[in-house]
Motif scaffolding. Structure first.
Motif, PDB file in Angstrom:
ATOM      1  N   LEU A 190       0.863  -1.176   0.000  1.00  0.00           N
ATOM      2  CA  LEU A 190       0.000   0.000   0.000  1.00  0.00           C
ATOM      3  C   LEU A 190       0.900   1.226   0.000  1.00  0.00           C
ATOM      4  CD1 LEU A 190      -2.827   1.325   0.262  1.00  0.00           C
ATOM      5  CD2 LEU A 190      -2.496   1.261   2.746  1.00  0.00           C
ATOM      6  N   ALA A 191       0.793   2.057  -1.034  1.00  0.00           N
ATOM      7  CA  ALA A 191       1.659   3.234  -1.170  1.00  0.00           C
ATOM      8  C   ALA A 191       0.852   4.508  -0.963  1.00  0.00           C
ATOM      9  CB  ALA A 191       2.321   3.242  -2.547  1.00  0.00           C
ATOM     10  N   PHE A 192       1.467   5.454  -0.282  1.00  0.00           N
ATOM     11  CA  PHE A 192       0.817   6.732   0.028  1.00  0.00           C
ATOM     12  C   PHE A 192       1.800   7.849  -0.291  1.00  0.00           C
ATOM     13  CE2 PHE A 192      -0.669   9.570   3.793  1.00  0.00           C
ATOM     14  CZ  PHE A 192      -1.321  10.410   2.912  1.00  0.00           C
ATOM     15  N   TYR A 208      -3.768   7.321   6.084  1.00  0.00           N
ATOM     16  CA  TYR A 208      -2.980   6.090   6.202  1.00  0.00           C
ATOM     17  C   TYR A 208      -3.763   5.001   6.931  1.00  0.00           C
ATOM     18  CZ  TYR A 208       0.276   2.988   8.639  1.00  0.00           C
ATOM     19  OH  TYR A 208       0.889   1.898   9.192  1.00  0.00           O
ATOM     20  N   HIS A 209      -4.280   5.318   8.098  1.00  0.00           N
ATOM     21  CA  HIS A 209      -4.969   4.300   8.902  1.00  0.00           C
ATOM     22  C   HIS A 209      -6.255   3.813   8.220  1.00  0.00           C
ATOM     23  CE1 HIS A 209      -2.307   4.433  12.319  1.00  0.00           C
ATOM     24  NE2 HIS A 209      -2.454   5.752  12.451  1.00  0.00           N
ATOM     25  N   SER A 230      -7.100   3.913   4.958  1.00  0.00           N
ATOM     26  CA  SER A 230      -6.827   3.150   3.730  1.00  0.00           C
ATOM     27  C   SER A 230      -6.243   1.780   4.057  1.00  0.00           C
ATOM     28  CB  SER A 230      -5.879   3.931   2.817  1.00  0.00           C
ATOM     29  OG  SER A 230      -4.650   4.196   3.453  1.00  0.00           O
ATOM     30  N   LEU A 231      -5.418   1.716   5.076  1.00  0.00           N
ATOM     31  CA  LEU A 231      -4.840   0.420   5.472  1.00  0.00           C
ATOM     32  C   LEU A 231      -5.921  -0.528   5.956  1.00  0.00           C
ATOM     33  CD1 LEU A 231      -2.387  -1.364   5.927  1.00  0.00           C
ATOM     34  CD2 LEU A 231      -2.098  -0.287   8.185  1.00  0.00           C
ATOM     35  N   PHE A 249      -7.543  -1.851   2.876  1.00  0.00           N
ATOM     36  CA  PHE A 249      -6.627  -2.711   2.119  1.00  0.00           C
ATOM     37  C   PHE A 249      -6.532  -4.089   2.759  1.00  0.00           C
ATOM     38  CE2 PHE A 249      -2.143  -3.839   0.831  1.00  0.00           C
ATOM     39  CZ  PHE A 249      -2.434  -4.039  -0.508  1.00  0.00           C
ATOM     40  N   GLU A 289      -2.026  -9.341   6.720  1.00  0.00           N
ATOM     41  CA  GLU A 289      -1.358  -8.230   7.409  1.00  0.00           C
ATOM     42  C   GLU A 289       0.124  -8.510   7.635  1.00  0.00           C
ATOM     43  OE1 GLU A 289      -1.890  -5.396  11.377  1.00  0.00           O
ATOM     44  OE2 GLU A 289      -3.247  -7.098  11.032  1.00  0.00           O
ATOM     45  N   THR A 336       2.229  -7.641   4.485  1.00  0.00           N
ATOM     46  CA  THR A 336       1.855  -6.347   3.889  1.00  0.00           C
ATOM     47  C   THR A 336       2.814  -5.261   4.357  1.00  0.00           C
ATOM     48  OG1 THR A 336      -0.484  -6.947   3.752  1.00  0.00           O
ATOM     49  CG2 THR A 336       0.040  -4.601   3.745  1.00  0.00           C
ATOM     50  N   CYS A 357       3.545  -0.927   4.046  1.00  0.00           N
ATOM     51  CA  CYS A 357       3.049   0.390   3.647  1.00  0.00           C
ATOM     52  C   CYS A 357       4.243   1.299   3.351  1.00  0.00           C
ATOM     53  CB  CYS A 357       2.201   1.006   4.756  1.00  0.00           C
ATOM     54  SG  CYS A 357       0.707   0.076   5.109  1.00  0.00           S
ATOM     55  N   GLN A 414       7.399   4.232   9.890  1.00  0.00           N
ATOM     56  CA  GLN A 414       7.052   4.032   8.482  1.00  0.00           C
ATOM     57  C   GLN A 414       8.281   3.727   7.637  1.00  0.00           C
ATOM     58  OE1 GLN A 414       3.977   3.756   7.912  1.00  0.00           O
ATOM     59  NE2 GLN A 414       3.249   4.668   9.821  1.00  0.00           N
TER      60      GLN A 414
END
Length: 491
Positions: free
Chosen positions: A255-257, A272-273, A275-276, A279, A287, A290, A292, A324
């Motif tokens: 998952l890219a932000f 972030y939280h 969308s995660l 996802f 998880e 995964t 980020c 992160q």
């Protein structure tokens, strides 16, 4: 005195590979070993050909057979051979042998070094272009501790012999640069590409260590790799260390932000939280498998003109402190980011973004350089069932929310947008925190620079505390302490 002709221009005279090797060979004190596995002994061959190598080369070897290699350097826990840990074992083993076998009392001025590489070149079917680890352990004073320069390379040429020659050239550049340019690490990086085109080989990870590099921040060196076009992206782990993207991303759900994160605000963390959470609810997304990524693009770093290294480090520090993984890239368009990530993983991918970013994706102007235009870009962007997790925007006109159902794209793009929306490629974040949605990092940054109150409330507490403690983004303790003192006096 050299003759100059009217009209001559100054230029940098780059020494040839033979000249570099010969200069090192003619130095009576530089003395070391070469251990090259996987591509042949391409680096040391340049020193043999230059002449005068007997005073420089203590030993050269290629433990090409795996059993022999294991017998010399030991067996890796993961049973792999082209790894950083393998390279470090090679460097340690070879430098220890020099120290054991060469008497320091008899050779008090010797400067020992050990050069090593472990690589895999292109395969016979040319499906896999190859990669490798290259390193040098060296000293510039006999009584000084050793310095290390370790880098990871990716080959881009389609012929094994060409890759071998390129690796040999890179090796000479590394050894020459280490001894004669160690005081200019940024220039040393550039000199690694002397007589090499950047299309031939990519350096995507580099780390300096040792007494001569104690002032070097390896994150800044990684930034130079992207800035100089040596690679398209570099990565930092949460502990603020350079890491190889392929190792971190291998078979992972990603998952890219993307953002400026200047600084990290509460709305950033809300995106972030949320969308995660979405996802992790997708099929086949575990998880534990995964990762980020918080991505900062080079164009974002250059938004204020030339790249401000202090500003870059401030952002990196805050993101790493939040636990992160940070990606610094040269990808202006999202499809290029997805293409890059697809090199290392075939698992699920997601992009977290705001409404304005999604609208920009549907802007044809960004794809005029592609022969297939926006359709080609979208084919690369969405071909692997990628999903966009969309954070809504407050509508300034009526106070409502703009999401995937009512956002406006160019009339020519409406049907294309409907196609992706209908097929579930755009997923709305339906529960945003209304208290943080109107926070913009550029306004927060301005408040910090001008020492205006209440900016702390717009950031996560740990981020605000770190900015004040380490005086990041122009925050000045002295000025704020004066204001606090004035308040006490007035009260």
């Amino acid at each position: 005195m050299p003759i100059t002709i009217m009209g001559d221009r100054e230029f940098e005279n780059v020494p040839s590979i033979q000249s570099k090797a010969l200069r090192i060979n003619l130095n009576k004190n530089i003395y070391g070993t070469f251990a090259e596995i996987g591509a042949g002994q391409e680096t040391v061959r340049n020193f043999f050909r230059a002449g005068g190598a007997s005073g420089t080369i203590a030993k050269t070897m290629s433990a090409y057979d795996k059993d022999f290699s294991d017998a010399i350097y030991g067996i890796e826990d993961d049973k792999r051979y082209v790894t950083e840990s393998r390279l470090k074992k090679m460097l340690s083993h070879e430098i220890n042998l020099i120290e054991e076998r060469i008497n320091r009392d008899r050779h008090p001025d010797k400067l020992f070094f050990s050069y090593a590489n472990t690589v895999a070149t292109i395969d016979f079917k040319k499906n896999y272009k190859g990669h490798g680890w290259v390193g040098l352990r060296f000293q510039v004073k006999p009584d000084e501790a050793y310095n290390d320069i370790i880098l990871h390379v990716r080959f881009h040429e389609n012929d094994a012999r060409l890759q071998q020659n390129t690796l040999g050239t890179l090796g000479v550049n590394l050894i020459y640069g280490a001894f004669y340019k160690y005081d200019e690490p940024k220039n040393l990086l550039k000199y690694l590409y002397d007589h090499i085109d950047k299309d031939q080989i990519e350096i995507d990870t580099i780390n300096f260590s040792g007494p001569r590099f104690k002032e070097v921040d390896n994150r800044l060196m990684s930034l130079q790799l992207v800035k100089n076009g040596m690679t398209q992206a570099v990565m930092f782990s949460p502990d603020a260390k350079n890491v190889m993207p392929a190792a971190v991303l291998y078979k992972k759900n990603v998952l890219a932000f993307r953002g400026s994160f200047r600084p990290v605000t509460k709305v950033n963390m809300d995106i972030y939280h949320k969308s995660l959470d979405l996802f992790l609810k997708e099929k086949r997304v575990d998880e534990n498998n995964t990762i980020c990524l918080f991505e900062i693009t080079l164009s974002n770093l250059r938004a204020e003109g030339e790249i401000d290294e202090r500003d870059f480090l401030d952002r990196a520090k805050l993101l790493c402190a939040q636990g992160q993984t940070v990606l610094i890239s040269n990808f202006k368009e999202y499809y290029r980011l997805v293409e890059y990530l697809s090199r290392f993983t075939k698992s699920r991918m997601g992009l977290a973004m705001g409404v304005n970013n999604l609208v920009d994706i549907f802007d044809e102007r960004y794809y005029r350089h592609l022969s297939g235009g926006i359709l080609e870009a979208f084919g690369k962007l969405f071909y692997r069932n990628l999903k966009v997790y969309l954070y809504p925007l407050i509508d300034k006109e009526n106070g409502g929310l703009i999401d995937s159902n009512n956002l406006k794209v160019h009339p020519r793009m409406k049907e294309l947008y409907k196609f992706f929306k209908y097929n579930g490629r755009v997923v709305d974040i339906t529960n945003p925190n209304p208290d943080v949605m109107d926070i913009h990092s550029r306004f927060v940054l301005k408040m910090i620079n001008e020492n205006k109150p209440s900016w702390e409330k717009m950031l996560p507490k740990s981020t605000a505390d770190m900015i004040k403690e380490h005086e990041l983004f122009g925050y000045t303790k002295a000025i704020n302490q004066e204001k606090d003192t004035e308040k006490l006096i007035n009260n």
